[in-house]
Write a protein that holds these residues in place. Structure first.
Motif, mmCIF file in Angstrom:
data_model
loop_
_atom_site.group_PDB
_atom_site.id
_atom_site.type_symbol
_atom_site.label_atom_id
_atom_site.label_comp_id
_atom_site.label_asym_id
_atom_site.label_seq_id
_atom_site.Cartn_x
_atom_site.Cartn_y
_atom_site.Cartn_z
ATOM 1 N N GLY A 1 -16.057 16.918 -6.747
ATOM 2 C CA GLY A 1 -16.212 16.955 -8.194
ATOM 3 C C GLY A 1 -15.280 16.043 -8.941
ATOM 4 N N GLY A 2 -14.967 14.895 -8.354
ATOM 5 C CA GLY A 2 -14.085 13.945 -9.014
ATOM 6 C C GLY A 2 -12.611 14.278 -8.897
ATOM 7 N N ARG A 3 -12.268 15.280 -8.088
ATOM 8 C CA ARG A 3 -10.873 15.692 -7.924
ATOM 9 C C ARG A 3 -10.489 15.726 -6.453
ATOM 10 N N ILE A 4 -9.206 15.539 -6.193
ATOM 11 C CA ILE A 4 -8.681 15.654 -4.837
ATOM 12 C C ILE A 4 -8.240 17.088 -4.597
ATOM 13 N N ASP A 5 -8.698 17.671 -3.514
ATOM 14 C CA ASP A 5 -8.337 19.039 -3.149
ATOM 15 C C ASP A 5 -6.932 19.033 -2.548
ATOM 16 N N PRO B 1 -1.694 -6.130 3.282
ATOM 17 C CA PRO B 1 -0.986 -5.135 4.098
ATOM 18 C C PRO B 1 -1.932 -4.046 4.597
ATOM 19 N N PRO B 2 -1.725 -3.564 5.816
ATOM 20 C CA PRO B 2 -2.590 -2.519 6.358
ATOM 21 C C PRO B 2 -2.276 -1.157 5.748
ATOM 22 N N ARG B 3 -3.263 -0.278 5.820
ATOM 23 C CA ARG B 3 -3.064 1.104 5.422
ATOM 24 C C ARG B 3 -2.686 1.946 6.646
ATOM 25 N N VAL B 4 -2.143 3.129 6.384
ATOM 26 C CA VAL B 4 -1.849 4.082 7.452
ATOM 27 C C VAL B 4 -3.078 4.977 7.621
ATOM 28 N N LYS B 5 -3.734 4.858 8.760
ATOM 29 C CA LYS B 5 -4.984 5.591 8.978
ATOM 30 C C LYS B 5 -4.784 7.097 8.862
ATOM 31 N N GLU B 6 -3.636 7.595 9.299
ATOM 32 C CA GLU B 6 -3.376 9.029 9.281
ATOM 33 C C GLU B 6 -3.249 9.594 7.867
ATOM 34 N N SER B 7 -2.998 8.741 6.888
ATOM 35 C CA SER B 7 -2.870 9.187 5.500
ATOM 36 C C SER B 7 -4.254 9.445 4.905
ATOM 37 N N LYS B 8 -4.376 10.524 4.146
ATOM 38 C CA LYS B 8 -5.668 10.917 3.571
ATOM 39 C C LYS B 8 -5.921 10.314 2.195
ATOM 40 N N VAL B 9 -4.867 9.772 1.569
ATOM 41 C CA VAL B 9 -4.995 9.068 0.286
ATOM 42 C C VAL B 9 -4.124 7.818 0.355
ATOM 43 N N HIS C 1 -8.255 4.800 -1.656
ATOM 44 C CA HIS C 1 -9.017 5.344 -0.530
ATOM 45 C C HIS C 1 -8.731 6.838 -0.436
ATOM 46 N N VAL C 2 -9.767 7.645 -0.414
ATOM 47 C CA VAL C 2 -9.620 9.092 -0.323
ATOM 48 C C VAL C 2 -10.508 9.604 0.805
ATOM 49 N N ASP C 3 -9.953 10.412 1.680
ATOM 50 C CA ASP C 3 -10.733 11.053 2.736
ATOM 51 C C ASP C 3 -11.886 11.832 2.102
ATOM 52 N N ASP C 4 -13.101 11.610 2.593
ATOM 53 C CA ASP C 4 -14.281 12.267 2.017
ATOM 54 C C ASP C 4 -14.132 13.779 1.946
ATOM 55 N N ALA C 5 -13.446 14.356 2.916
ATOM 56 C CA ALA C 5 -13.317 15.820 2.968
ATOM 57 C C ALA C 5 -12.454 16.368 1.838
ATOM 58 N N VAL D 1 0.856 -1.187 0.000
ATOM 59 C CA VAL D 1 0.000 0.000 0.000
ATOM 60 C C VAL D 1 0.890 1.235 0.000
ATOM 61 N N ILE D 2 0.599 2.171 -0.889
ATOM 62 C CA ILE D 2 1.283 3.461 -0.879
ATOM 63 C C ILE D 2 0.383 4.475 -0.202
ATOM 64 N N ASN D 3 0.867 5.032 0.900
ATOM 65 C CA ASN D 3 0.136 6.019 1.680
ATOM 66 C C ASN D 3 0.734 7.394 1.422
ATOM 67 N N VAL D 4 -0.083 8.339 0.967
ATOM 68 C CA VAL D 4 0.405 9.691 0.676
ATOM 69 C C VAL D 4 0.659 10.420 1.993
ATOM 70 N N VAL D 5 1.792 11.116 2.070
ATOM 71 C CA VAL D 5 2.200 11.771 3.308
ATOM 72 C C VAL D 5 1.735 13.221 3.341
ATOM 73 N N SER D 6 0.983 13.560 4.372
ATOM 74 C CA SER D 6 0.576 14.938 4.622
ATOM 75 C C SER D 6 1.436 15.518 5.739
#
Length: 210
Positions: free
Chosen positions: A170-174, A124-132, A162-166, A83-88
């Motif tokens: 409109g089909g795009r990631i903010d 493999p598990p995801r990182v919950k803190e990651s938003k994507v 997986h994308v955080d709902d927030a 799993v690739i977790n995007v880092v914020s």
């Protein structure tokens, strides 16, 4: 100045590489070993390949201390999933703690205080803190060299995103809400939204030759 990388010690060539290709997004890769033990580690040689099929890749180098494969690569070779977790910015310190060369089998989730969450398709598990988070199955691995400074290219097909709902509008990631960080040279990082500008892509007018 002209520099032929083949004439440099690998550490100097590495500095030239990371000082030239930047900023670099970070793939925070979570895996499991054959016994189910979890691992998560950051890699800044990471990019997308194409959308159909949905393919991504990242490049783990061999350990600079002994030329051995890192746990992430060994786990992917064994289980064929990751799993690739995007880092914020919000959890960048915990991400950085996972870059420590722990002994094999150490669970970086526990060491860093990050939270595991089950994936939808892969093990493999995801990182919950990651938003994507990108669930991937292995497509191929290409190896380049066997000595310190060498590395591999891991190509994966994304089977679930997986994308955080927030973030999703409109089909795009903010990007502003994602607040991703990137890697520069050495210990320097950058905020992707620190200063941005828009530049429309030029298109050929009808009737004009390409």
């Amino acid at each position: 100045m002209k520099i032929e990388p083949s004439t440099l010690p690998w550490k100097d060539a590495y500095k030239l590489l990371i000082g030239s290709i930047l900023p670099r997004p970070i793939a925070f890769v979570s895996t499991i070993n054959e016994k189910g033990g979890a691992n998560v580690a950051p890699f800044s040689f990471f990019t997308g390949i194409c959308a159909d099929p949905f393919m991504v890749c990242f490049a783990p180098m061999l350990r600079g201390t002994d030329g051995e494969k890192k746990d992430t690569l060994l786990n992917i070779e064994a289980t064929k999933e990751f799993v690739i977790n995007v880092v914020s910015e919000e959890f960048v310190e915990k991400m950085n703690n996972c870059s420590i060369e722990f002994d094999r089998g150490v669970d970086e989730f526990i060491e860093s205080g990050l939270t595991k969450v089950s994936s939808h398709i892969v093990k493999p598990p995801r990182v919950k803190e990651s938003k994507v988070q990108l669930e991937c199955v292995l497509h191929d691995i290409l190896h380049f060299g066997h000595q310190p400074g060498a590395g591999s290219l891991v190509i994966g097909q994304v089977v679930c995103v997986h994308v955080d709902d927030a973030l999703y509008e409109g089909g795009r990631i903010d990007t502003t809400k994602l607040n991703p960080i990137g890697r520069l040279a050495g210990a320097t990082y950058t905020k992707a939204i620190a200063e941005t500008f828009e530049l429309e892509r030029k298109r050929v007018k009808s009737g004009e030759k390409r």
